[in-house]
Scaffold this motif. Structure first.
Motif, PDB file in Angstrom:
ATOM      1  N   HIS A 270       5.964 -18.266  -6.589  1.00  0.00           N
ATOM      2  CA  HIS A 270       5.305 -19.003  -5.515  1.00  0.00           C
ATOM      3  C   HIS A 270       5.030 -20.431  -5.952  1.00  0.00           C
ATOM      4  O   HIS A 270       4.625 -20.681  -7.083  1.00  0.00           O
ATOM      5  CB  HIS A 270       3.994 -18.311  -5.159  1.00  0.00           C
ATOM      6  N   LYS A 271       5.261 -21.354  -5.031  1.00  0.00           N
ATOM      7  CA  LYS A 271       5.004 -22.766  -5.309  1.00  0.00           C
ATOM      8  C   LYS A 271       3.744 -23.189  -4.567  1.00  0.00           C
ATOM      9  O   LYS A 271       3.698 -23.181  -3.345  1.00  0.00           O
ATOM     10  CB  LYS A 271       6.188 -23.629  -4.850  1.00  0.00           C
TER      11      LYS A 271
ATOM     12  N   GLN B 244       0.812  -1.207   0.000  1.00  0.00           N
ATOM     13  CA  GLN B 244       0.000   0.000   0.000  1.00  0.00           C
ATOM     14  C   GLN B 244       0.851   1.264   0.000  1.00  0.00           C
ATOM     15  O   GLN B 244       0.439   2.293  -0.516  1.00  0.00           O
ATOM     16  CB  GLN B 244      -0.918   0.002   1.223  1.00  0.00           C
ATOM     17  N   GLY B 245       2.037   1.173   0.600  1.00  0.00           N
ATOM     18  CA  GLY B 245       2.913   2.339   0.629  1.00  0.00           C
ATOM     19  C   GLY B 245       3.427   2.725  -0.737  1.00  0.00           C
ATOM     20  O   GLY B 245       3.616   3.904  -1.038  1.00  0.00           O
ATOM     21  N   GLY B 246       3.695   1.739  -1.586  1.00  0.00           N
ATOM     22  CA  GLY B 246       4.062   1.993  -2.970  1.00  0.00           C
ATOM     23  C   GLY B 246       5.501   2.382  -3.216  1.00  0.00           C
ATOM     24  O   GLY B 246       5.910   2.566  -4.361  1.00  0.00           O
ATOM     25  N   ARG B 247       6.324   2.502  -2.152  1.00  0.00           N
ATOM     26  CA  ARG B 247       7.707   2.946  -2.352  1.00  0.00           C
ATOM     27  C   ARG B 247       8.668   1.789  -2.586  1.00  0.00           C
ATOM     28  O   ARG B 247       9.731   1.979  -3.174  1.00  0.00           O
ATOM     29  CB  ARG B 247       8.172   3.742  -1.123  1.00  0.00           C
ATOM     30  N   ILE B 248       8.317   0.603  -2.085  1.00  0.00           N
ATOM     31  CA  ILE B 248       9.177  -0.572  -2.203  1.00  0.00           C
ATOM     32  C   ILE B 248       8.336  -1.711  -2.765  1.00  0.00           C
ATOM     33  O   ILE B 248       7.192  -1.920  -2.355  1.00  0.00           O
ATOM     34  CB  ILE B 248       9.756  -0.980  -0.826  1.00  0.00           C
ATOM     35  N   GLY B 249       8.898  -2.473  -3.704  1.00  0.00           N
ATOM     36  CA  GLY B 249       8.202  -3.638  -4.231  1.00  0.00           C
ATOM     37  C   GLY B 249       8.265  -4.792  -3.246  1.00  0.00           C
ATOM     38  O   GLY B 249       9.202  -4.908  -2.459  1.00  0.00           O
ATOM     39  N   VAL B 250       7.282  -5.681  -3.293  1.00  0.00           N
ATOM     40  CA  VAL B 250       7.223  -6.754  -2.304  1.00  0.00           C
ATOM     41  C   VAL B 250       6.608  -8.011  -2.902  1.00  0.00           C
ATOM     42  O   VAL B 250       5.736  -7.949  -3.769  1.00  0.00           O
ATOM     43  CB  VAL B 250       6.420  -6.300  -1.058  1.00  0.00           C
ATOM     44  N   TYR B 251       7.113  -9.158  -2.464  1.00  0.00           N
ATOM     45  CA  TYR B 251       6.494 -10.459  -2.720  1.00  0.00           C
ATOM     46  C   TYR B 251       6.246 -11.125  -1.377  1.00  0.00           C
ATOM     47  O   TYR B 251       7.032 -10.977  -0.438  1.00  0.00           O
ATOM     48  CB  TYR B 251       7.417 -11.374  -3.534  1.00  0.00           C
ATOM     49  N   MET B 252       5.152 -11.878  -1.290  1.00  0.00           N
ATOM     50  CA  MET B 252       4.896 -12.687  -0.107  1.00  0.00           C
ATOM     51  C   MET B 252       5.091 -14.154  -0.461  1.00  0.00           C
ATOM     52  O   MET B 252       4.559 -14.634  -1.458  1.00  0.00           O
ATOM     53  CB  MET B 252       3.478 -12.470   0.407  1.00  0.00           C
TER      54      MET B 252
END
Length: 584
Positions: free
Chosen positions: A582-583, A556-564
């Motif tokens: 993702h597996k 939501q912040g949009g400044r850093i990309g992220v994967y879970m």
């Protein structure tokens, strides 16, 4: 449509404000990480008001999505930076917005007779009377120019005689009268006003307090100054009270985290004020695993969402998802207004969640929470068709993920597992409504939730972060097993978050040595949510995490990309330097 419209509602925070309207058609995230307090600008990716300042405006919204430090953000904008809205009008106030407005003396009116978000438009001229509960909307441009030249002046005089509809004990009346000092008087008055906003009829004693925003990055200068004022005036807590994670690892903020010194210095100010007030320096997001774990039926004032949901759901304690400022006055007075989940009648299920897939790993439990939180937002679910044997770690992962940033469910039931849901009927307090909403969750829905918080476009990863809520010793042992004898990619940082006590145990067991030898770090006192990752000198651009909450807020912040991903996927990424997907 008339050029002047008067709407009647309810005054939540007294006072008078007028100015140009800033209208949001959808709920606003009143958050310490979603508002730039120095300018009053919204920073919430995808929201219609993103990059727009509320300074000197009349903020109009359906309701607030009260999140991390939102009340402290309003307080700082009003008392320090002069960037707050002049008043707020909404259809239904949330706890964080009410808390911030009351604490900051920002006029606020809600429960208006018409939907003000449909009646008012950005650019209209608005007058808000928070004492009488009246909002006046002026649309004619000539009339607007006229009233701007003849602004009403709010009368400032002696504080009115304190009156309340809330039943108070003799001791509580003494607090209001100032017989325990100015700090206790201010805290009790704040709690009473907050209770009135949510129709409380009395105050109740609490067994413990745990404020959420204990880090300078989220709570900011406003919180620090309020705490320092309380401490300097000789106030101390009346009940056991603990602290949430801060914004820095107190020993490794410089060499490992590489954060600017001002975060550490200001955090130390905040810590010292908490200590002087009598808070125990746990810097821990899971007080239910410490000495203040409440008993069934006990009232507490907790603000950390995962702790709130665990206390209500698993332990059967009584707490609302308290605004971050609220738990501090509660600790000082030993009281909390009796409304919301402090009342048994409000603790029954409101929807059914039927789980039609096997829960294979911690990621599944978090994605289940994400999906349900997004749909139900703050309604209480009862889960059916889950295993009857569920570990504390699995419960932790579920309750932590039904909250911010997509929901704020303060309590859940699991049929046959949690104490207030021995049966489906018991979860609904005896009768299941015929029209009750039923949500079905399968493998596809879990994957949708994971994709929702995986927003990065790059496969190259700078940081792998594990643990939110904090890792327990079993989690750390698993990571050590996966990483032993291997090396973290030279361009990747691996950070795990836990409390100081668990880190010491990991050191004694030899697990810390294994992780550090591989190039990883076990950090304490802070977490990926509380620390300013975007201020680390490493310049993190893409992150992989096993935490739904961390991934949600970063996305939501949009400044850093992220994967879970799962713990195993995170470790694989740390070793290779690349996200491989993702597996299932």
């Amino acid at each position: 449509m008339s050029q002047k419209i008067i709407l009647k509602g309810r005054g939540v925070s007294p006072g008078y404000g007028e100015g140009g309207a800033l209208v949001a058609k959808s709920p606003i995230a009143i958050s310490g990480v979603g508002i730039e307090v120095e300018t009053g600008t919204f920073r919430w990716k995808g929201h219609e008001l993103n990059d727009i300042s509320m300074k000197d405006k009349i903020l109009i919204m359906p309701t607030g999505l009260g999140y991390s430090g939102g009340d402290w953000a309003l307080y700082a904008m009003k008392s320090i930076y002069g960037t707050s809205p002049k008043a707020i009008a909404c259809m239904k106030v949330d706890l964080f917005t009410a808390s911030g407005a009351i604490l900051s003396d920002i006029p606020l009116v809600d429960r208006l007779e018409k939907n003000i978000c449909e009646v008012a438009e950005t650019g209209d001229y608005i007058r808000v009377d928070g004492l009488k509960g009246i909002v006046e909307i002026i649309k004619d441009q000539a009339e607007i120019e006229k009233v701007q030249k003849q602004k009403k002046i709010q009368k400032i005089g002696q504080e009115p005689i304190f009156e309340t509809s809330i039943s108070l004990s003799d001791e509580e009346k003494m607090m209001v009268a100032g017989e325990y000092g100015e700090g206790v008087r201010k805290c009790m008055n704040y709690l009473i006003k907050l209770g009135e906003a949510f129709d409380a009829e009395k105050m109740v004693p609490i067994a413990s307090a745990h404020p959420a925003a204990c880090g300078y990055r989220v709570a900011g200068e406003g919180a620090v100054r309020f705490l320092e004022w309380l401490a300097q005036n000789g106030n101390t807590v009346r009940v056991p009270a603990t602290t949430n994670p801060t914004c820095v690892d107190h020993e490794r903020w410089e060499k490992v985290m590489k954060l600017p010194e001002h975060f550490y210095q200001n955090q130390m100010r905040m810590n010292q004020a908490f200590i002087k007030l009598g808070f125990v320096s746990t810097y821990f997001c899971s007080p239910y695993w410490s000495y203040i774990a409440p008993k069934f039926g006990e009232h507490v004032a907790w603000g950390e969402h995962n702790a709130v949901c665990y206390a209500n759901s698993v332990l059967g304690a009584r707490t609302n998802f308290e605004a971050h400022a609220t738990a501090i006055p509660a600790a000082i007075t030993g009281r909390i207004p009796a409304y919301g989940l402090h009342l048994v009648k409000n603790r029954k299920a409101q929807a059914i969640v039927r789980v039609e897939t096997e829960m294979k790993n911690p990621t599944d439990w978090m994605c289940l929470g994400l999906y349900v939180g997004k749909i139900l937002f703050d309604r209480i679910p009862v889960f059916v068709d889950l295993p009857r044997m569920i570990s504390n770690r699995q419960l932790r992962d579920l309750v932590s993920s039904v909250g911010p940033p997509f929901g704020k469910i303060p309590m859940l039931h699991i049929e046959g597992v949690t104490p207030e849901a021995p049966s489906l009927k018991a979860a609904f307090h005896g009768k299941i409504p015929k029209d009750v909403e039923t949500i079905v969750v399968g493998r596809q829905q879990l994957e949708e939730a994971r994709v929702m918080v995986s927003t990065s476009k790059s496969k190259k990863i700078d940081l792998v972060t594990l643990g939110c809520p904090y890792y327990c010793i079993e989690d750390i042992k698993e990571v050590a097993g996966l990483i032993e004898g291997k090396k973290i990619h030279p361009e990747v940082q691996l950070w795990m978050w836990t409390d100081a006590g668990t880190r010491t145990v990991a050191e004694n067991m030899g697990l810390l040595s294994i992780i550090e030898k591989a190039g990883g770090h076990i950090l304490t006192d802070t977490c990926a949510m509380a620390c300013p990752l975007d201020q680390c000198s490493q310049g993190f651009k893409n992150i992989v995490t096993d935490s739904a909450k961390t991934a949600g807020f970063i996305s939501q912040g949009g400044r850093i990309g992220v994967y879970m991903g799962s713990m195993e996927e995170c470790i694989e990424t740390a070793l290779s330097g690349k996200w491989r997907g993702h597996k299932n």
